[in-house]
Design a protein around this motif. Sequence first.
Motif, short mmCIF file in Angstrom:
data_model
loop_
_atom_site.label_atom_id
_atom_site.label_comp_id
_atom_site.label_asym_id
_atom_site.label_seq_id
_atom_site.Cartn_x
_atom_site.Cartn_y
_atom_site.Cartn_z
N ALA A 17 0.84 -1.20 0.00
CA ALA A 17 0.00 0.00 0.00
C ALA A 17 0.87 1.24 0.00
CB ALA A 17 -0.93 0.01 1.22
N THR A 18 0.35 2.32 -0.57
CA THR A 18 1.02 3.61 -0.55
C THR A 18 -0.03 4.69 -0.66
OG1 THR A 18 2.78 4.93 -1.56
CG2 THR A 18 1.33 3.75 -3.06
N PHE A 19 0.33 5.89 -0.24
CA PHE A 19 -0.56 7.03 -0.39
C PHE A 19 -0.15 7.82 -1.63
CE2 PHE A 19 -2.84 6.52 3.49
CZ PHE A 19 -1.94 6.04 4.43
N SER A 20 -1.13 8.38 -2.30
CA SER A 20 -0.84 9.13 -3.53
C SER A 20 -1.83 10.27 -3.69
CB SER A 20 -0.90 8.21 -4.75
OG SER A 20 -0.73 8.97 -5.94
N LEU A 21 -1.29 11.42 -4.13
CA LEU A 21 -2.15 12.57 -4.40
C LEU A 21 -2.77 12.51 -5.78
CD1 LEU A 21 0.13 15.43 -3.00
CD2 LEU A 21 -1.74 14.28 -1.85
N THR A 22 -2.13 11.74 -6.69
CA THR A 22 -2.56 11.74 -8.10
C THR A 22 -3.22 10.45 -8.54
OG1 THR A 22 -0.34 11.02 -8.77
CG2 THR A 22 -0.77 13.39 -8.72
N ASP A 81 2.79 23.30 5.09
CA ASP A 81 3.67 22.74 4.05
C ASP A 81 4.30 21.44 4.52
OD1 ASP A 81 6.84 22.98 2.85
OD2 ASP A 81 5.20 23.15 1.42
N ALA A 82 4.67 21.36 5.80
CA ALA A 82 5.27 20.14 6.33
C ALA A 82 4.28 18.98 6.31
CB ALA A 82 5.76 20.38 7.76
N LEU A 83 3.00 19.28 6.37
CA LEU A 83 1.95 18.24 6.34
C LEU A 83 1.54 17.88 4.92
CD1 LEU A 83 -0.35 19.51 9.22
CD2 LEU A 83 1.19 17.55 9.30
N GLY A 84 2.05 18.61 3.91
CA GLY A 84 1.64 18.36 2.53
C GLY A 84 0.33 19.04 2.19
N VAL A 85 -0.05 20.05 2.97
CA VAL A 85 -1.29 20.80 2.72
C VAL A 85 -0.92 22.15 2.12
CG1 VAL A 85 -3.32 21.85 3.78
CG2 VAL A 85 -2.50 19.64 4.59
N ALA A 86 -1.57 22.52 1.04
CA ALA A 86 -1.24 23.76 0.34
C ALA A 86 -1.96 24.94 0.96
CB ALA A 86 -1.61 23.65 -1.14
N VAL A 87 -1.32 26.10 0.90
CA VAL A 87 -1.95 27.35 1.31
C VAL A 87 -2.48 28.02 0.05
CG1 VAL A 87 -1.63 29.61 2.36
CG2 VAL A 87 -0.48 27.61 3.32
N GLN A 120 -3.43 15.07 2.84
CA GLN A 120 -2.40 15.68 2.01
C GLN A 120 -2.98 16.07 0.66
OE1 GLN A 120 1.04 13.18 1.65
NE2 GLN A 120 1.85 13.74 3.63
N GLY A 121 -2.56 17.23 0.18
CA GLY A 121 -3.04 17.70 -1.11
C GLY A 121 -4.23 18.63 -0.99
N SER A 122 -4.82 18.75 0.21
CA SER A 122 -5.92 19.69 0.38
C SER A 122 -5.38 21.12 0.39
CB SER A 122 -6.69 19.40 1.66
OG SER A 122 -5.84 19.51 2.79
N THR A 123 -6.26 22.11 0.28
CA THR A 123 -5.87 23.52 0.23
C THR A 123 -6.61 24.29 1.31
OG1 THR A 123 -5.49 23.39 -2.16
CG2 THR A 123 -5.75 25.58 -1.22
#
Length: 639
Positions: free
Chosen positions: A393-398, A450-456, A492-495
């Motif tokens: 298993a892996t996590f992916s934004l795309t 940014d460290a969490l992978g969340v965009a501003v 991750q990947g949320s804004t």
Amino acid sequence: MIGRLLDGRYQVRSRIARGGMATVYLATDLRLERRVAIKVMHGHLSDDTTFKNRFIQEARSAARLANPHVVSVFDQGQDSDMAYLVMEHLPGITLRDLIRDNGTLTPRQAADILDAVLSGLAAAHRAGIVHRDVKPENVLLADDGRIKIGDFGLARAASANTATGQALLGTIAYLSPELVTRGQADARSDIYALGIMLYEMLTGEQPYKGEQPMQIAYQHANESVPAPSAKNPAVPKELDDLVFWATEREPDDRPSNAGEMLERLRSIESSLGFTSVATGAQPTIVMPASYSSEHADDVTQVIGRNTKPQQVPVRADATDGPGKLATKARKRSRVGVALFTIVLMLAALAGGTGWYFGQGPGSLVEVPNVADGSFDQASAKLVELGFVPVEGATFSLTVPAGTVAGSDPPSGSKIDKGSSVTVLVSQGPQPVDIPVLAGLAQSDAEQQLDALGVAVGTVNQQFDPSIAKDIVLAATDATSGADYSQGGPSFQGSTVTLLVSAGQVPSVSGMTPDQARDALESVGLGVGTSDEAFDDTIPAGQVIGIQAKTDADGNETAFIPGDDVTLIVSKGVELVAVPDTTGQTINQAIKALQDAGFTVGDIAVAEAFRDIFKVKKTDPPAGKSVKKGSTVNITDFGL
């Protein structure tokens, strides 16, 4: 494995080929003194009941068929931990080799080969067997001109629409639309694969191409195979039509089985002037003594019962058929004898070579790209190359959840055959916990997100008299609007949208309008209109302040950069004339002075007499202009 004696009967000589389930070796049957091909199941699959049953199924399926165009299976057994089956050995090449070496085949060559394959496959369909893996690699062209279909490792009984399970077995380039969309196969699925194979023989390439297997599968399910003549103008219309018929997307629109397609092909061969070389088994003919082999290469010897050999001139187009292949085969046969002698002389070297390709560096195989499909599709692809797939298993934004994102080792890596390859299935974006953001400096909040992978995303500002500049006031999810001011779960990947303090609005009290305009514009505020008001403390012409901002309901709201403000400019002290109250009763005079905006001083008279006594004089006197709100005293009154 080379040199090993299986079951005390089969002496393994050399390796012929390696596939996803097994390796094929050349061996000698010591009991019957003949060459055979032995397919040995890979050791790492021996403990897998599914693979072992499929391996045994191949022996049973092929053994039920007695046809000159099907590779014969002689025996099946187990030696120690190795499952194997013994097959007819056909020195020669595969159809894949022929296409790779020659590119496009002539229409006659393609028709001759297809005739033979259909004859063998028709026997399988009559026996209720679906091959399920028809492709050029499984069509054998023997040195003596024989054409046979083999590798029934995926074959199943065709009493019903045979489900494939979750994994799509077979090579993706030849999968029928119903296998791609529903995972079910019957005899018509073999027909579809034959249509693709015929297209490839006539054009030298497969009809569908793509970087990923799923792209090719999508085209099989949604597009129609193009005419071979569009790539090769030499292809007659009759063969175009045969390809169209065999590759119809709806199974009911295809030939129902190989026998039906064979009848159509024979009709086409007759109309095009092709003489079929695969018309089935012929009676054994004893060659007359007068037959001379010296004419074998320049004339066709017609041999019949009670007839003498006749020399018939070879037709110009006959070289396009199996005759040319047979000529090449005889040359390869002579070379093969010499090579066999060399192999015997270099047995020690052969053993070293076997180690190199079996255990040493030669056993390295490149890991394929398995991304963008399902785990079952990736697993089938890896097994075909000799790897052991393991689900990871892996996590992916795309990559969507449930879809393969990659592998470990990654694609392109070269590792030992039989090694485990972890198929990384996407779990979607990785969950994260957003911390409390309200009260943080903007830079600190952005760093933590940014460290969490969340965009501003958007950063909005508003003026706040109590919060310092660049401090976060609020935070919300850019899509759902969820409030993250006090933190909360996200992924991750949320804004996230931030609301940040712009500091206090500058105080402009006591400034001139121009000075106030400059001060406000320095923080991003503009000046719209100006109003005037009296003020006891601010000299006329100076700014008292700015008008509050309100919403449609009249509620006061905060200013944001870009707003235009309204200045309130002082008109100075407001002067009002003292009204004339002479002759009025004291109470009447008090009311008149208060209505004019003045304060009335204390009067030393009882309340009961205030409606009796009348005012005679005030201080300041009537008519004098004084500051509004000043105190006026009633200094003289009486009856």
